[in-house]
Write a protein that holds these residues in place. Structure first.
Motif, PDB file in Angstrom:
ATOM      1  N   SER A 115       1.048  -1.213  -0.041  1.00  0.00           N
ATOM      2  CA  SER A 115      -0.055  -0.126   0.072  1.00  0.00           C
ATOM      3  C   SER A 115       0.829   1.141  -0.108  1.00  0.00           C
ATOM      4  O   SER A 115       0.483   2.165  -0.642  1.00  0.00           O
ATOM      5  N   GLU A 116       2.056   1.113   0.560  1.00  0.00           N
ATOM      6  CA  GLU A 116       3.028   2.065   0.385  1.00  0.00           C
ATOM      7  C   GLU A 116       3.544   2.571  -0.863  1.00  0.00           C
ATOM      8  O   GLU A 116       3.559   3.541  -1.327  1.00  0.00           O
ATOM      9  N   MET A 117       3.707   1.442  -1.442  1.00  0.00           N
ATOM     10  CA  MET A 117       4.264   1.518  -2.975  1.00  0.00           C
ATOM     11  C   MET A 117       3.054   2.183  -3.672  1.00  0.00           C
ATOM     12  O   MET A 117       3.433   3.027  -4.671  1.00  0.00           O
ATOM     13  N   ARG A 118       1.930   1.679  -3.518  1.00  0.00           N
ATOM     14  CA  ARG A 118       0.981   2.163  -4.324  1.00  0.00           C
ATOM     15  C   ARG A 118       0.575   3.700  -4.240  1.00  0.00           C
ATOM     16  O   ARG A 118       0.649   4.443  -5.066  1.00  0.00           O
ATOM     17  N   ASN A 119       0.773   3.952  -2.792  1.00  0.00           N
ATOM     18  CA  ASN A 119       0.664   5.364  -2.651  1.00  0.00           C
ATOM     19  C   ASN A 119       1.899   6.005  -3.406  1.00  0.00           C
ATOM     20  O   ASN A 119       1.652   7.295  -3.916  1.00  0.00           O
ATOM     21  N   GLY A 120       2.892   5.723  -3.147  1.00  0.00           N
ATOM     22  CA  GLY A 120       4.199   6.404  -3.926  1.00  0.00           C
ATOM     23  C   GLY A 120       3.964   6.478  -5.199  1.00  0.00           C
ATOM     24  O   GLY A 120       4.412   7.607  -5.710  1.00  0.00           O
ATOM     25  N   LEU A 121       3.599   5.607  -5.910  1.00  0.00           N
ATOM     26  CA  LEU A 121       3.349   5.504  -7.359  1.00  0.00           C
ATOM     27  C   LEU A 121       2.380   6.529  -7.507  1.00  0.00           C
ATOM     28  O   LEU A 121       2.541   7.389  -8.693  1.00  0.00           O
ATOM     29  N   LEU A 122       1.284   6.408  -6.829  1.00  0.00           N
ATOM     30  CA  LEU A 122       0.042   7.622  -7.310  1.00  0.00           C
ATOM     31  C   LEU A 122       0.497   8.784  -6.953  1.00  0.00           C
ATOM     32  O   LEU A 122       0.114   9.856  -7.489  1.00  0.00           O
ATOM     33  N   GLN A 123       1.555   9.233  -6.050  1.00  0.00           N
ATOM     34  CA  GLN A 123       2.076  10.588  -5.585  1.00  0.00           C
ATOM     35  C   GLN A 123       3.158  11.009  -6.179  1.00  0.00           C
ATOM     36  O   GLN A 123       3.725  12.186  -6.110  1.00  0.00           O
ATOM     37  N   LYS A 124       3.447  10.130  -7.367  1.00  0.00           N
ATOM     38  CA  LYS A 124       4.696  10.142  -8.089  1.00  0.00           C
ATOM     39  C   LYS A 124       6.117  10.598  -7.385  1.00  0.00           C
ATOM     40  O   LYS A 124       6.889  11.102  -7.606  1.00  0.00           O
ATOM     41  N   ASP A 125       6.082   9.876  -6.114  1.00  0.00           N
ATOM     42  CA  ASP A 125       7.359   9.931  -5.330  1.00  0.00           C
ATOM     43  C   ASP A 125       8.508   9.123  -6.027  1.00  0.00           C
ATOM     44  O   ASP A 125       9.645   9.383  -5.960  1.00  0.00           O
ATOM     45  N   PHE A 126       7.968   7.922  -6.800  1.00  0.00           N
ATOM     46  CA  PHE A 126       9.110   7.386  -7.747  1.00  0.00           C
ATOM     47  C   PHE A 126       7.845   6.868  -8.731  1.00  0.00           C
ATOM     48  O   PHE A 126       6.880   6.540  -8.675  1.00  0.00           O
ATOM     49  N   SER A 127       8.655   6.355  -9.830  1.00  0.00           N
ATOM     50  CA  SER A 127       7.796   5.647 -10.948  1.00  0.00           C
ATOM     51  C   SER A 127       7.942   4.090 -10.824  1.00  0.00           C
ATOM     52  O   SER A 127       8.541   3.617  -9.915  1.00  0.00           O
ATOM     53  N   ALA A 128       7.022   3.558 -11.622  1.00  0.00           N
ATOM     54  CA  ALA A 128       6.763   2.258 -11.544  1.00  0.00           C
ATOM     55  C   ALA A 128       8.205   1.586 -12.039  1.00  0.00           C
ATOM     56  O   ALA A 128       8.643   0.572 -11.630  1.00  0.00           O
ATOM     57  N   VAL A 129       8.734   2.168 -13.251  1.00  0.00           N
ATOM     58  CA  VAL A 129      10.054   1.684 -13.638  1.00  0.00           C
ATOM     59  C   VAL A 129      11.196   1.825 -12.501  1.00  0.00           C
ATOM     60  O   VAL A 129      12.080   0.597 -12.281  1.00  0.00           O
ATOM     61  N   GLU A 130      11.228   2.955 -11.606  1.00  0.00           N
ATOM     62  CA  GLU A 130      12.000   2.852 -10.739  1.00  0.00           C
ATOM     63  C   GLU A 130      11.998   1.763  -9.768  1.00  0.00           C
ATOM     64  O   GLU A 130      12.809   1.245  -8.866  1.00  0.00           O
ATOM     65  N   LEU A 131      10.772   1.730  -9.323  1.00  0.00           N
ATOM     66  CA  LEU A 131      10.172   0.370  -8.334  1.00  0.00           C
ATOM     67  C   LEU A 131      10.662  -0.750  -8.791  1.00  0.00           C
ATOM     68  O   LEU A 131      11.330  -1.554  -7.990  1.00  0.00           O
ATOM     69  N   THR A 132      10.437  -1.177  -9.908  1.00  0.00           N
ATOM     70  CA  THR A 132      10.844  -2.393 -10.423  1.00  0.00           C
ATOM     71  C   THR A 132      12.506  -2.671 -10.516  1.00  0.00           C
ATOM     72  O   THR A 132      13.105  -3.579 -10.299  1.00  0.00           O
ATOM     73  N   GLN A 133      13.139  -1.431 -11.090  1.00  0.00           N
ATOM     74  CA  GLN A 133      14.448  -1.395 -11.109  1.00  0.00           C
ATOM     75  C   GLN A 133      15.019  -1.828  -9.663  1.00  0.00           C
ATOM     76  O   GLN A 133      16.036  -2.441  -9.596  1.00  0.00           O
ATOM     77  N   ALA A 134      14.607  -1.069  -8.719  1.00  0.00           N
ATOM     78  CA  ALA A 134      15.077  -1.361  -7.380  1.00  0.00           C
ATOM     79  C   ALA A 134      14.986  -2.864  -7.085  1.00  0.00           C
ATOM     80  O   ALA A 134      15.836  -3.386  -6.466  1.00  0.00           O
ATOM     81  N   HIS A 135      13.897  -3.641  -7.244  1.00  0.00           N
ATOM     82  CA  HIS A 135      13.629  -4.813  -7.094  1.00  0.00           C
ATOM     83  C   HIS A 135      14.772  -5.855  -7.850  1.00  0.00           C
ATOM     84  O   HIS A 135      15.257  -6.593  -7.194  1.00  0.00           O
ATOM     85  N   LEU A 136      14.802  -5.396  -9.195  1.00  0.00           N
ATOM     86  CA  LEU A 136      15.840  -6.080  -9.979  1.00  0.00           C
ATOM     87  C   LEU A 136      17.249  -6.149  -9.411  1.00  0.00           C
ATOM     88  O   LEU A 136      17.937  -6.938  -9.520  1.00  0.00           O
ATOM     89  N   GLN A 137      17.654  -4.848  -8.999  1.00  0.00           N
ATOM     90  CA  GLN A 137      18.787  -4.803  -8.244  1.00  0.00           C
ATOM     91  C   GLN A 137      19.017  -5.338  -7.266  1.00  0.00           C
ATOM     92  O   GLN A 137      20.066  -5.927  -6.997  1.00  0.00           O
ATOM     93  N   ARG A 138      18.051  -5.462  -6.349  1.00  0.00           N
ATOM     94  CA  ARG A 138      18.139  -6.214  -4.940  1.00  0.00           C
ATOM     95  C   ARG A 138      18.212  -7.789  -5.568  1.00  0.00           C
ATOM     96  O   ARG A 138      18.963  -8.671  -4.776  1.00  0.00           O
ATOM     97  N   ILE A 139      17.415  -8.142  -6.613  1.00  0.00           N
ATOM     98  CA  ILE A 139      17.790  -9.634  -6.788  1.00  0.00           C
ATOM     99  C   ILE A 139      19.218  -9.764  -7.366  1.00  0.00           C
ATOM    100  O   ILE A 139      19.797 -10.796  -6.874  1.00  0.00           O
ATOM    101  N   ARG A 140      19.721  -8.945  -8.243  1.00  0.00           N
ATOM    102  CA  ARG A 140      21.074  -9.096  -8.924  1.00  0.00           C
ATOM    103  C   ARG A 140      21.941  -9.177  -7.793  1.00  0.00           C
ATOM    104  O   ARG A 140      23.045  -9.855  -7.711  1.00  0.00           O
ATOM    105  N   LYS A 141      21.976  -8.459  -6.779  1.00  0.00           N
ATOM    106  CA  LYS A 141      22.627  -8.223  -5.753  1.00  0.00           C
ATOM    107  C   LYS A 141      22.673  -9.516  -4.399  1.00  0.00           C
ATOM    108  O   LYS A 141      23.825  -9.942  -4.089  1.00  0.00           O
ATOM    109  N   THR A 142      21.595 -10.092  -4.677  1.00  0.00           N
ATOM    110  CA  THR A 142      21.343 -11.113  -3.438  1.00  0.00           C
ATOM    111  C   THR A 142      21.057 -12.558  -4.084  1.00  0.00           C
ATOM    112  O   THR A 142      21.331 -13.728  -3.475  1.00  0.00           O
ATOM    113  N   ASN A 143      20.885 -12.804  -5.248  1.00  0.00           N
ATOM    114  CA  ASN A 143      20.459 -14.126  -5.698  1.00  0.00           C
ATOM    115  C   ASN A 143      21.691 -14.877  -5.861  1.00  0.00           C
ATOM    116  O   ASN A 143      21.353 -16.297  -5.567  1.00  0.00           O
TER     117      ASN A 143
END
Lengths: 494, 487
Positions: free
Chosen positions: A10-38
């Motif tokens: 729900s925080e991600m949803r709010n952030g996206l709707l309020q344009k605190d960050f974009s959907a691409v940024e959100l996905t990038q952040a998770h991809l980066q986390r996967i790359r780092k930890t997988n």
């Protein structure tokens, strides 16, 4: 980055709707986390980087156009157990035998997530064909537990549990045939639910034991889990065993539940679920959680489910029987791996299967073929089905006469060491002792963390309800979680 | 009394004429490019689930009712396991211990005798694909177009005693399937298949002999020939006190013999169990009754009606009811012109003959029942003779035109005016004195010559009965001037 991946949905949803960050940024952040930890945790078999970024870009368009009216999961990453078919993305079931298999269609649950705007970020590791309780039986190697890297994360949906725990994805799908969502959720300290049998379509979930398999999911909070489960639920014309029952807005029910909601809720505690040999701290944590529920106004009643002791035996006859049948299609004729080492048709079948399946899968196929063979069917399969009926009746009686919800431990122990049980199938099978009866009865079960043991490993409790009582479980679990405030996130690692 | 008695039971598979497959959406059409009529379910892809085609169930209920079976309220689909490349899931979905239809039977007629053949069960199942073996490339290919086409399996009681009875039972089943419109009944193309179980025992013996299963019976003729062969083979073995092996044999039509395919020792264990992907099939009373109300008139009912309503004998009644479309044609024609015997004769001789010659079946018959009725009306009203009618029929068959139009256009109307005919006769008598003399001296065969002369003059249009009677009268004595009043 750390900030984005530790948010709730729900925080991600709010952030996206309020344009605190974009959907691409959100996905990038998770991809980066996967790359780092997988590499360290091995929770993903495939990472869908390009497809995920394309979906995230599409989500931005939808968010810009529809804003608050956009589907609830628009731009939210979801990881998918690699047992669920994803169109155009290799689906392995963590087995060599499906090498190179790229499905031409999406699993219904995955299709529903896509319709809701979710971004499919990758395919998670599992025990081969969902057969296992430690995620060690994978052709792609074991998954490690974020709370202790030398420990297993549980299984079979170990990769999906770890993905959520580690912040590789806020949500993930798993499947649960005998505990494959609830047990890894417990061992990794996240929330997991196996809905009622028939609640979520099984279409596109590679079958292990069809009469028990059910798709469910993982999240770091009950609210997020409620949203996820609601999204994938509902009758599907492609699955004759999915049920025509309305899907309530689980998230709304959780949010509108009053503080006194648990007043008078009768929580049944089956005496058969506290067995000799279980880890003392697990028992203690469960009993302590009862105090929390009492404090919230619930009434704790001791109940009996007298046929519990036969559940594991019945389960290990019924599931291999169905598995031996469901896995007959992997013959090397149409897709996946085919042994090149053969001189006849019979040899092609035999060697493809001998070389393509791992040891645990072959063990279950052999057991299953045996219990279904002429002359043994009545003694094993039929008898096991009769036991199953008794177990179903145990639960019916309990819910009709004594309680609204049943509370049990999820697993007799916290996470065990990698390699500790891998060579002893029977010890491994005991890991599911508290979860299999729920699958045999087709009931909804929810696993949520209640504390840590002295080694700092999470302990989970299981809430079980009558068929389609998912809202009741979510409401009870949410009230408990607010009180206990367990933090599922393991963000400091790496 | 015969020394031995054969005991025969048949297992018949019939492909149902549904548009889509029994558990999947792809088409059941025949003759398409290999593997074009598939979908994830038909291909047995991981994660796929079967969804039952309701129409296939409707069809099976129809067949169950038409063969006097009990329709089970609850029946169960089971998985039958074996490995073969044309079986995509490694199991066939069938019904095992709880079939849809049980305990029925039909009557057959053999040599004028009626006999009841029991039906043990009828169940639904899916067809397999086809393996195609290429000698040229040392490969085997798999075509899954046929995989998942709905089948009913009809299992008879071991009630048949001769190959002829088995043939009659097969034909009767095919006729029912076709009347119901649920199977095209084409044995050559495999939409109707038959496996036979046969054993022989000494006459009067209660215990059954060792059973042999015969496969590859893809025509009615093969069923009868293979059973005749097998009965004599087993009889010879019994006579020589040799053992009959329980086995599966194949009919080899080239050799006119059965040969061993596999013996019982290699019998497979199919590991049946209820398919957990499909709920038990529940067929309520309403469903059954609604289907019963919708059943068409069945072949044996039409047969009886034709005998009672139209006074037909067994021979005509059987010929006219063999195909539903023929029976319907006959009904329509007789309704227009009530001349049942004559119309029956025209259909079974002229019409069948021409269709046969042209390689057509009734569905493509160019002569409408209205036109056939009109033709027989013209004959019955003496407008044309039976002989001219054949000429008219020829043109009707070629052009589809109405007989009236043809008769008018070609001026084929019969000459029935005695004055016109007598004038012709008198002329012929005058011109053929020699023949007249011979006739009068007792060579009555000569009448044919005179008839021929009249027909030649009238291009066959003279009323033959009238020509005959007038000729006899005029040839009797010296020619007198015809006068209508000197009767």
């Amino acid at each position: 980055m750390e900030r984005l991946i530790s948010l709730s949905v729900s925080e991600m949803r709010n952030g996206l709707l309020q344009k605190d960050f974009s959907a691409v940024e959100l996905t990038q952040a998770h991809l980066q986390r996967i790359r780092k930890t997988n590499e360290e945790f091995n929770s993903f078999i495939s990472i869908c980087e390009d497809a995920a970024l394309a979906q995230a870009a599409a989500a931005e368009t939808v968010l810009a156009a529809e804003q608050g009216a956009s589907p609830a999961l628009t731009g939210i990453p979801v990881a998918i157990k690699d047992l669920l078919l994803t169109k155009g993305i290799e689906t392995t079931c963590a087995s060599k035998i499906l090498t190179g298999f790229i499905p031409p269609y999406d699993c219904t649950a995955v299709a529903k997530l896509k319709e809701a705007g979710a971004v499919i970020i990758g395919k998670t590791n599992l025990d081969e064909f969902a057969m296992g309780s430690s995620n060690e039986y994978s052709a792609y190697g074991p998954v490690r537990n974020p709370w202790n890297k030398s420990c297993v994360p549980g299984g079979s949906s170990g990769g999906s549990a770890v993905a959520v725990c580690l912040g590789q994805s806020p949500l993930s799908l798993g499947t649960d045939t005998g505990g494959s969502i609830r047990q890894p959720a417990s061992l990794t300290g996240v929330c997991g639910m196996k809905p009622t049998y028939g609640r979520v379509s099984r279409y596109g979930a590679v079958a292990y034991a069809s009469s028990l398999d059910q798709i469910g999911g993982f999240a770091r909070s009950i609210e997020d889990l409620a949203l996820l489960i609601r999204t994938i639920s509902g009758k599907d014309p492609n699955d004759s065993t999915s049920m025509e029952v309305d899907v309530p807005d689980y998230l709304a029910e959780v949010r509108t539940a009053s503080k006194t909601q648990l007043q008078g809720l009768r929580i049944g505690v089956p005496k058969e679920y506290f067995i000799p040999g279980m880890q003392e701290e697990v028992e203690k944590s469960c009993l302590a959680s009862l105090d929390v529920f009492r404090h919230l106004g619930a009434e704790i009643v001791e109940i009996s489910l007298p046929h519990t002791e036969y559940a594991l035996a019945a389960y290990y006859i019924i599931t291999p029987a169905e598995a031996s049948s469901n896995l007959a299609r992997y013959d090397g004729v149409r897709y996946g791996f085919r042994s090149q080492d053969h001189d006849s048709l019979a040899e092609m079948f035999e060697r493809t299967r001998a070389q393509g399946f791992g040891a645990e899968v072959k063990r279950r196929i052999m057991i299953g073929s045996y219990v279904l063979s002429a002359g043994y069917y009545d003694a094993y399969y039929l008898k096991a089905q009769q036991v199953r009926t008794l177990i179903i009746n145990d639960f019916k009686q309990a819910f009709a006469n004594h309680c609204d919800v049943i509370l049990t431990p999820v697993s007799p122990t916290t996470a065990f060491k990698i390699g500790e049980k891998a060579d002893s199938p029977l010890t491994m099978y005991l890991a599911d002792i508290f979860t299999v009866p729920i699958n045999l009865a087709g009931l909804p079960g929810l696993s949520l963390p209640c504390g840590l043991d002295s080694a700092g490993l999470p302990v989970g409790i299981q809430l079980v309800g009558p068929p389609f009582a998912e809202p009741r479980l979510f409401i009870a679990a949410a009230a408990f979680a607010r009180e206990v405030a367990f933090d599922s996130r393991k963000m400091a690692l790496s | 009394m015969e020394k031995y008695e054969a005991v025969i039971g048949l297992e018949v598979h019939a492909q149902l004429l549904t548009d889509s497959k029994i558990f999947a959406t792809s088409s059941t059409a025949a003759g398409k490019e290999p593997n074009t009529l598939t979908d994830p379910v038909t291909l047995g892809l991981p994660g796929c689930l079967p969804v039952l085609n309701k129409r296939a169930v409707d069809f099976a209920i129809k067949l169950g009712l038409a063969t006097n079976c009990e329709i089970q309220r609850v029946s169960v689909f089971a998985r039958k396991h074996y490995f073969y490349p044309d079986l995509p899931k490694g199991y066939q979905i069938s019904q095992y211990d709880k079939p849809l239809c049980t305990r029925g039977g039909i009557d057959i007629r053999v040599g004028g005798q009626k006999k009841h053949i029991g039906i043990t069960r009828i169940h639904l199942e899916e067809d397999a694909g086809k393996n195609i073996h290429s000698d040229a490339a040392a490969v085997s290919l798999v075509d899954l177009n046929r995989a998942g086409v709905p089948l009913v399996e009809i299992v008879s009681e071991p009630d048949m005693r001769t190959a002829q009875e088995a043939g009659a039972y097969m034909r009767q089943l095919r006729q029912i399937l076709r009347y119901l419109g649920i199977c095209d009944g084409n044995m050559e193309e495999g939409s109707l298949r038959c496996d036979a179980n046969v054993s022989v025992r000494p006459a009067g013996e209660a215990k059954l002999g060792t059973k042999v299963e015969i496969k590859n019976l893809n025509s009615f003729r093969f069923v009868e020939k293979a059973l005749d062969y097998e009965i004599s083979r087993q009889t010879a073995l019994l006579d020589q006190a040799k053992e009959i092996v329980q086995e599966t044999r194949l009919w080899d039509d080239q050799k006119g013999a059965t040969r061993s395919m596999r013996s019982k020792e290699y019998a497979e264990d199919y590991r049946y169990f209820p398919d957990p992907d499909l709920l038990p099939l529940v067929v309520g009373h309403d469903w059954v009754e609604k289907t019963r109300e919708g059943l068409p008139e069945l072949p044996h009912q039409v047969f009886l009606r034709f005998k009672q309503m139209y006074g037909l004998d067994d021979y005509y009644a059987e010929l006219l009811t063999e195909e539903k479309i023929t029976a319907h044609y006959y009904d329509q024609a007789v309704a227009i012109h009530h001349s049942p015997a004559s119309i029956a004769n025209w259909i079974t001789t002229e019409l069948f003959g021409r269709l046969n010659k042209e390689g057509l079946d009734m569905s493509r018959c160019p002569v409408s029942p209205e036109n056939l009725a009109a033709l027989v009306t013209l004959i019955d009203e003496d407008v044309i003779s039976g002989k001219i009618a054949k000429t008219v029929f020829d043109e009707m068959f070629q052009t589809g035109a109405s007989p009236k139009a043809i008769v008018e256009a070609r001026k084929l109307k019969q000459i029935s005016d005695p004055a016109v005919i007598i004038e012709l006769i008198d002329e012929i008598i005058k011109n053929n004195p020699k023949q007249v003399e011979e006739y009068r001296q007792g060579k009555t065969k000569m009448l044919g010559f005179f008839v021929g002369q009249v027909m030649k003059e009238t291009e066959g249009k003279a009323n033959p009965a009238l020509v005959n009677s007038l000729l006899e009268e005029r040839l009797k004595g010296p020619v007198a001037k015809y006068s209508p009043c000197c009767e």
